[in-house]
Each structure stands twice: as structure tokens, then as C-alpha cells.
Design an enzyme around this catalytic site. Structure first.
Site, PDB file in Angstrom:
ATOM      1  N   ASP A 123       0.855  -1.179   0.000  1.00 16.26           N
ATOM      2  CA  ASP A 123       0.000   0.000   0.000  1.00 16.26           C
ATOM      3  C   ASP A 123       0.897   1.237   0.000  1.00 16.26           C
ATOM      4  OD1 ASP A 123      -2.409   1.309  -0.022  1.00 16.26           O
ATOM      5  OD2 ASP A 123      -2.713   1.195   2.143  1.00 16.26           O
ATOM      6  N   HIS A 130      -3.728  13.924   0.488  1.00 15.95           N
ATOM      7  CA  HIS A 130      -4.030  13.088   1.657  1.00 15.95           C
ATOM      8  C   HIS A 130      -2.915  13.228   2.698  1.00 15.95           C
ATOM      9  CE1 HIS A 130      -5.233   9.629   4.081  1.00 15.95           C
ATOM     10  NE2 HIS A 130      -4.085   9.019   3.832  1.00 15.95           N
ATOM     11  N   GLU A 196     -10.821   3.887   3.206  1.00 10.71           N
ATOM     12  CA  GLU A 196      -9.879   4.658   2.392  1.00 10.71           C
ATOM     13  C   GLU A 196     -10.137   4.330   0.928  1.00 10.71           C
ATOM     14  OE1 GLU A 196      -6.115   5.761   5.265  1.00 10.71           O
ATOM     15  OE2 GLU A 196      -5.812   4.070   3.905  1.00 10.71           O
ATOM     16  N   GLU A 198      -9.158   3.889  -2.642  1.00  8.29           N
ATOM     17  CA  GLU A 198      -7.886   3.627  -3.316  1.00  8.29           C
ATOM     18  C   GLU A 198      -8.119   2.888  -4.635  1.00  8.29           C
ATOM     19  OE1 GLU A 198      -4.747   2.005  -0.982  1.00  8.29           O
ATOM     20  OE2 GLU A 198      -5.418   2.920   0.896  1.00  8.29           O
ATOM     21  N   ASP A 230      -9.268   0.332   1.781  1.00 11.83           N
ATOM     22  CA  ASP A 230      -8.306  -0.051   2.823  1.00 11.83           C
ATOM     23  C   ASP A 230      -8.899   0.355   4.177  1.00 11.83           C
ATOM     24  OD1 ASP A 230      -5.990  -0.627   4.237  1.00 11.83           O
ATOM     25  OD2 ASP A 230      -5.104   1.339   3.811  1.00 11.83           O
ATOM     26  N   ARG A 234      -8.761   4.011  13.187  1.00  8.41           N
ATOM     27  CA  ARG A 234      -7.846   5.130  13.476  1.00  8.41           C
ATOM     28  C   ARG A 234      -7.357   5.138  14.916  1.00  8.41           C
ATOM     29  NH1 ARG A 234      -6.348   6.015   8.414  1.00  8.41           N
ATOM     30  NH2 ARG A 234      -8.102   6.623   7.095  1.00  8.41           N
ATOM     31  N   GLN A 237      -4.774   2.499  15.211  1.00 11.98           N
ATOM     32  CA  GLN A 237      -3.599   2.927  14.445  1.00 11.98           C
ATOM     33  C   GLN A 237      -2.740   3.912  15.228  1.00 11.98           C
ATOM     34  OE1 GLN A 237      -4.718   4.313  10.524  1.00 11.98           O
ATOM     35  NE2 GLN A 237      -2.615   4.782   9.899  1.00 11.98           N
ATOM     36  N   LYS A 250      -5.148  -2.031  10.229  1.00 14.01           N
ATOM     37  CA  LYS A 250      -5.511  -2.127   8.813  1.00 14.01           C
ATOM     38  C   LYS A 250      -5.614  -3.561   8.293  1.00 14.01           C
ATOM     39  CE  LYS A 250      -3.761   2.362   7.299  1.00 14.01           C
ATOM     40  NZ  LYS A 250      -4.660   2.822   6.226  1.00 14.01           N
ATOM     41  N   THR A 254      -9.591  -5.779   3.826  1.00 14.43           N
ATOM     42  CA  THR A 254      -9.409  -4.884   2.691  1.00 14.43           C
ATOM     43  C   THR A 254     -10.379  -5.374   1.618  1.00 14.43           C
ATOM     44  OG1 THR A 254      -7.071  -4.624   3.232  1.00 14.43           O
ATOM     45  CG2 THR A 254      -7.735  -3.997   1.000  1.00 14.43           C
ATOM     46  N   GLU A 371      -9.893  12.618   7.125  1.00 13.11           N
ATOM     47  CA  GLU A 371      -9.758  13.956   6.565  1.00 13.11           C
ATOM     48  C   GLU A 371     -11.082  14.715   6.587  1.00 13.11           C
ATOM     49  OE1 GLU A 371      -7.547  14.285   2.702  1.00 13.11           O
ATOM     50  OE2 GLU A 371      -7.367  12.125   2.974  1.00 13.11           O
TER      51      GLU A 371
END
Lengths: 427, 427
Positions: A123, A130, A196, A198, A230, A234, A237, A250, A254, A371
Site C-alpha cells: 500500500d 491526503h 480509504e 484507493e 483499505d 484510526r 492505528q 488495517k 481490505t 480527513e
């Protein structure tokens, strides 16, 4: 005029899967996994086409394999040959139409499966927008780290937990940061579950260990693309990631969309790489090629939607959270391939190189809730009156993408969707 | 008295591979890959034993497969059954001795291959002594991060570039930090090539995605262990690793020793986990089991040797760089398994969970040059008069391990070795 299929639905301007697309997938047929391509609202079973002797004989074993890996191993000539054969079978003036029709099934009624074995999953972090907005949340003094504009940042993800669109995601449990340094961490279901947005690049050709791939050759190593979500916790993380990067935050799940669009179908939709502002550092020579800078970037319209239980109960459509485009990425697919192998690392057929969250320059084009809600501090209000900072159980995230360009039929990548299930407390 | 084999060499007190060990490997036989076990200075070809009908019929397909994965898939009963059968065939009073002898080959003349398909590779950071000494180099104020004593830190490594002992390692090229922020990084062969002394735990049983493995059950998920060298380019690492962790600094090559020692053979050599000092935080319940704390740790004598070209030219033996022991790790194998799956992450058969660098409490027991030379600032002087901060081309690193305990034959894990080849400048 665009090439026409004898399936009228494939010729509609709104079709995701016109004759010029032909993405590969896999479908369950009588308990077996068959490869297929999408056309209009149907899928064409490659196993059945080979049985009916409509495909080149030397491609039968690969087309009757449950995953794409065998086809990829046969190389570019085989890919091109198969794509030409399928195009011919589905074109308006096709031969063998009755036989081909016998291998068609409606996508609506089909169970789509993971069409490829993925030996390794990397990844990247290719969106400067971002990286900057996430950096601003945690390091306001230095949002972008000094290495960002020199080196494509990436890390290894977890291949085992990649599942195809439609597979639910169980809310993960894990350690979160204690409120004071002397407290114990909590071990609880994540309170900050995020998506996420992607793209996955699928490697179609391997390089021997110790042999880097020069940037001029890098595009040939990519077979195709799909959407990828993904999923990220948070709170887990932020507690675990120092000093070795994301891990359990993570690797629980996926999601990939079921269709792999061959790079060949994307040719009309390439863009020039984002021009580097003149005060940005010069590209190191191993990452520079003129061709890559002029048409190395992907150009797709990406969208993220959220569907809550309340929306579904009230038959309301999913709510659009954001839109973005991979042409805004700081690094091109070829740069990711070349950088990944620049130390001699060997890529394998079926590997995924994911772009990382694809966010655009505007706040509204952010590719994740971290975000969009500034790490949960600015909730999003939904048309139902509900609000979200991070995802709740029952929420479904839907990623979509399509390309259009004058003179070319629009193509759509299909959907990458999954619903959040409540945590299981088994430990 | 220890069980004896009819191969006298296997009964010597110095043997690595006595009858009580029987580690699994793979050997090239007429261009094919056959599974085998080591006994004394020989290997016993499982493919040939199955041909000769000396193994249980239901295990023939697994024993005639090129890798161990099929055997592992058959489960604990099959592992035990095969181990008992092999023990019987090699014991002093064995039946079918002539037939068994026909399947024996000298290890000295054999080409050993990678005996297992490794779908995923995770690398932990389980040595508190390693974490502390590395931390001291880069963060003297806070050598150990606040999460360390709560959570087993780990990250995903690269499965594709894992090779068996004897495969040379090509010096990787990559970006290194510019001397001033306004300079470009260099793209050069690494000047800080290091080894890391680790153990690999091989997963023998999978868990479904979404289903954590409780710590009481975790030992059953580990099939066996081998030595592992996690080659690292420290200059590349320090430039690339923020914010997502190590990537190209480590994924160019990882070396494993050729023999996988079943956990069953290690039973007599388990230790109690390092007692947590009373001022250390309490273990979270999901990481605690009494059985794990009393005999969950591995207890092996580990050694690292360096052989330079000059040593080999002068027929000097390799130089011992350090010694350590996994009983000094802060986290046990079971804790690594349980933590890895605590969020629902699915382990697959053949996965490697590596311990991370195994360093002991004393400076001399450090498991890498980064620690031993304090990031290159204190060179090591070798008996030849040569000195080293990091590895030079032609250097060979050899990892060895053995266990001993009163009343049990010593067992040795064999060697994990590889020589550094010069960089190739192809980009």
C-alpha cells in the site's frame, strides 16, 4: 463511431461495461469458480467459452483456471489474443453468436468471487493532498515530512484478509491509547472505523529478485486495476503505529471491487502526471521518464457513497461523501512499480500495489473520514438527519469509478462495497 | 537413556539432528523438490519413503508434495502420526531398515530448497533489549516508546523475497537522506547493510477471518520454527520509514534456515516467560495465560558468526559476533499469535511470524550490527585485523542455534547463512 456489441445494453452511453472495456472477474457456477468478463449487464463465462471451443486452444487451461494468475503468467501476447477474441465474439458482426449467448449470465443474479490470487499486497501513500491533510491533523508544524517529495512512501499490507466486494467487514477490537501514560490501554471495539478510497494495480509480470524494473518498462508490468477500500481503525492505528507503521489497524479487512479492468481498456483515459511545481525537488533520474510524465497518470472519476441502515429502511439512495481523481496523485503507477523494485525486490504475478487514499486538492475531495471529519472533530450531517464522524455498525461504504473522454465510450469499474457488522467479543 | 537411532552419527552428543529432532526440509532430487527430514548427517526422502510404502497411505499425497503446506493442512493428528512413523523407522530396533536406507542421502552433498510456501510474513519487535538499545541511538530521551510494554509491536514484511539459506544477497541500492534538507537524496548502494538475528514461527493451522485465537489455544497454531535473518539497509531505512514503517530497507531479501523444527521437538526446551518487573504494566487479559507465562517462552542458544573473504582465504573459522536467547524476549510466541489475530486478522498455513531481532540484556548479546557498533560509530575489530561497522561485499553471516537440557539429547537448528554480493547498477 464507437464499436458496437450485439448486446444493445452494452452500447448505452451509461453502460459501465461496453465492448471496449471487458474487465475480468470470477463467478460461482454450480459450486465452481469460473473466470468471466463483464459486458453490458451480463457476464460471459470463459470456462464455458473454452468448453464450446470459442477461445484459442492454447488459452483453454488458463481460461478454465479459477483465477486469472495462469492467464497473466502466459504474458502480454496471450492477454492481447484473448481480449481480441472476446471482442470479436461480442462485436455487432460476431460469429458463433448462439454459442456465445449460451455462456452469458446476468450479473444481477450472479455471485462474484475474488478473481485473482494475491501473493503480496503493498500500500502506497501517493496522494500528496491526503498526506498533507493527515499530516496537518497530527503535525501542524510539519504536515508533509521531508522525504515525501523525493520517495514514494509505501508499506506492506496484509494479503490474506483481502476480500471481494460484498463481503461484510466485522468491526475489529484492539488496543487504544490510555488516557494517561500510567493507565492501561483499553481493549475495545474500534470507535474510529474508517474507509480509504484507493485503486489497486495488479502486477501481471514478475521480475527476478535482484533485478529492478526501469521506469520505461514499468507500465508493461501492470495488468489492470480495480477499486480498493483499505479499511482502517484510526484509534488502534494511533496507538500501535510507532515505530514500525500500521499493523492491526488495517489488516483485519481490505475490500476490492470484483472486476479487474485491463490497462489496455484504460489507454484512452490516461492523463499527464501532475506537473511538479517549480519549487518542488527534481525527480531522481530512476523515477523519471518523459512518457510517464506526459501520459503515465490514471484519469478516473472516483466517488464514495455511504448508505446507513436508516437510509435503506427509508429507501433513500446512498449519500455521496466525496469525489476525487487519481490524476491528482503525486506519484504515477509506473513510479510505484519502479521504486518498489529499485532495491531488487521481486514482484509476483497477482500482487497488488495500491495507491493509498486518493484525495484531491479540495477538502471536499478527501478520500477518507479522517480527513473529511478532521479526525472526528467535525461531524458530517446526512440527509436523514443522522451524523457521522466515523462509521457505525450497519453502515455500507460504496466506491465507484468511471472514465470518460471525448470520442470514447464511458467505462465504469463497477462497485466496491461492504457493510460493517458489529464487533464479536471472543477474547 | 535417550532414544537411539540405528544411524550411529545421530546418537553423538554433538549431533544437531538426533532421533528426537527430525526437522523438515526439502531437497532437490533429479530436478524435483522432495520433502525430507534430517537425521544425523543425513536426510531421509519422504517422497521415496512413500514410494516404498513405508508411510501411512493417507499421508502419501502430502509427503509427495514439494512443500509442507499439504501436510500442515491435514492437521495435528497427521503431524503426530508422521512423526511417530519416522521415529519408528529410524529407531535402533526399526523394521524395514534396508528400505529406509535406500531413501537416505548425505546432507553434505544435497541441495536444500525452501520447504514451505509462505503466504504472509509478519515481523515483530519482541525483544525489549533490542527496542531499548535501538531507541537509545535515535531517541536518547525516550528509548522505549509508551506502547512497547502493552502491545506486541509488529509490521508486515515481504513474503516474496524470502529465500533459503545459501542464497546470496545482492547489496540493495536506494535513496539515502540528503545531507541538507535542500539537497537531493542520493540513490546509491547501501552503506549500512546489516543482519538481524531472528526466529521464524511457522503457522500450521489457519483461523477464519473475524475469529481471534485465544491465548490458551495459540500454541496449537504454531507448527515449528527456523532461524531467520531479516537483512536491513539502515541508511535506506532511516530515510524512508516515516510515517509508515520499513519498506525497501528490508524487503530486498530475508533468509531462512532450511530445516523447520516441529514444536513437538522443542517441548523439553521451553522456558518461563521473562518475569515482568513489578513496576511494568500488567498484561491485558487477552495476552495472559498462566501456562504461557510458565512455559511459553522458547529457550535456545543463538549465535551469529561473520566470515569475511580474508578469513576464508586464510582458512580461518568464522568469527562469533554475538550470542543471545529467545527466552529474553518480552513477548512469547503465543502472545504474538493471539495479538496478531485479536482484531480478526486471518493467519494462513505456512505464514511466518518472526520474532524481530533477538538481543539479550548485555551489549554483547545484541542481535544486529546497528546495536553492536552503535549505528556504525564503534567499529568491531576482527581477528584478521579487519574491522566492520556494517557488512561489506563478500561477508557471510551465519546464524546457528541449539537447545540443551539435562536428560535430553541436544538439538541444533542447522545454519542460516548468506553471502553479500556487490550491488548491481541497473537503474
Amino acid at each position: 463511431m464507437a464499436p458496437q456489441s450485439w448486446l444493445p445494453e452494452a452500447n448505452l452511453p451509461t453502460a459501465d461495461f461496453p465492448l471496449t472495456h471487458l474487465p475480468y472477474g470470477a463467478v460461482e457456477v454450480h459450486g465452481q469458480q469460473h473466470l468471466c468478463v463483464a459486458i453490458g449487464t451480463h457476464l460471459l463465462d470463459l470456462y464455458a467459452l473454452a468448453e464450446a471451443n470459442l477461445l484459442p486452444t492454447h488459452l483453454h487451461p488458463a481460461c478454465q483456471s479459477p483465477t486469472l494468475n495462469a492467464l497473466l503468467t502466459q504474458g502480454h501476447q496471450a492477454w492481447t489474443h484473448l481480449r481480441q477474441t472476446l471482442t470479436t465474439l461480442l462485436a455487432a458482426d460476431a460469429p458463433h453468436r448462439t454459442l456465445t449467448e449460451a455462456a452469458l449470465h446476468s450479473i444481477a443474479g450472479a455471485t462474484l468471487l475474488k478473481p485473482i490470487d494475491i501473493p503480496n499486497y503493498t500500500d502506497f501513500y501517493a496522494s500528496i493532498h491526503h498526506a498533507t491533510r493527515v499530516g496537518l491533523l497530527f503535525r501542524p508544524d510539519q504536515p508533509l515530512l521531508p522525504n515525501y517529495k523525493h520517495i514514494p512512501i509505501g508499506y506492506h499490507g496484509r494479503a490474506s484478509s483481502i476480500a471481494v466486494s460484498g463481503t461484510p467487514v466485522i468491526r475489529p477490537t484492539g488496543q487504544t491509547r490510555p488516557s494517561t501514560p500510567s493507565d492501561q490501554p483499553s481493549f475495545i471495539p474500534t470507535n474510529a472505523l474508517d474507509y480509504e478510497l484507493e485503486l489497486a494495480l495488479y502486477i501481471g509480470q514478475s521480475n527476478p529478485q535482484g533485478t529492478p524494473i526501469p521506469i520505461e518498462q514499468a507500465p508493461h508490468y501492470i495488468f489492470g486495476i480495480s477499486l480498493l477500500n483499505d479499511w482502517s481503525a484510526r484509534d488502534l492505528q494511533s496507538w500501535e503505529y510507532q515505530p514500525l507503521g500500521p499493523f492491526l489497524a488495517k489488516n483485519f479487512a481490505t475490500t476490492i471491487s470484483p472486476w479487474i479492468t485491463p490497462l489496455a481498456a484504460l489507454e484512452p483515459f490516461r492523463a499527464s502526471a501532475t506537473p511538479r511545481p517549480s519549487d518542488d525537488p527534481k525527480l531522481l533520474p530512476y523515477l523519471h521518464s518523459k512518457a510517464d510524465q506526459t501520459h503515465g497518470a490514471l484519469n478516473l472519476k472516483l466517488e464514495v457513497f455511504l448508505s446507513t441502515q436508516t437510509m435503506r429502511d427509508n429507501k433513500l439512495p446512498p449519500f455521496q461523501l466525496s469525489q476525487s481523481n487519481p490524476k491528482d496523485l503525486y506519484w504515477t503507477p509506473a513510479q510505484l512499480v519502479t521504486h518498489h523494485t529499485s532495491n531488487g525486490c521481486n514482484l509476483q504475478i497477482g500482487d497488488i500495489l495500491a495507491t493509498g487514499t486518493i484525495s484531491g486538492p479540495s477538502d471536499a475531495s478527501a478520500g477518507c473520514l479522517l480527513e473529511l471529519t478532521r479526525n472526528g472533530s467535525v461531524p458530517i450531517t446526512l440527509p436523514t438527519g443522522e451524523s457521522r464522524t466515523f462509521l457505525l455498525d450497519g453502515d455500507e461504504i460504496i466506491l465507484r469509478a468511471h472514465c470518460d473522454a471525448p470520442g470514447h465510450p464511458r467505462i465504469g469499474l463497477g462497485e466496491c462495497r461492504a457493510t460493517i457488522l458489529p464487533a464479536r467479543s471472543s477474547l
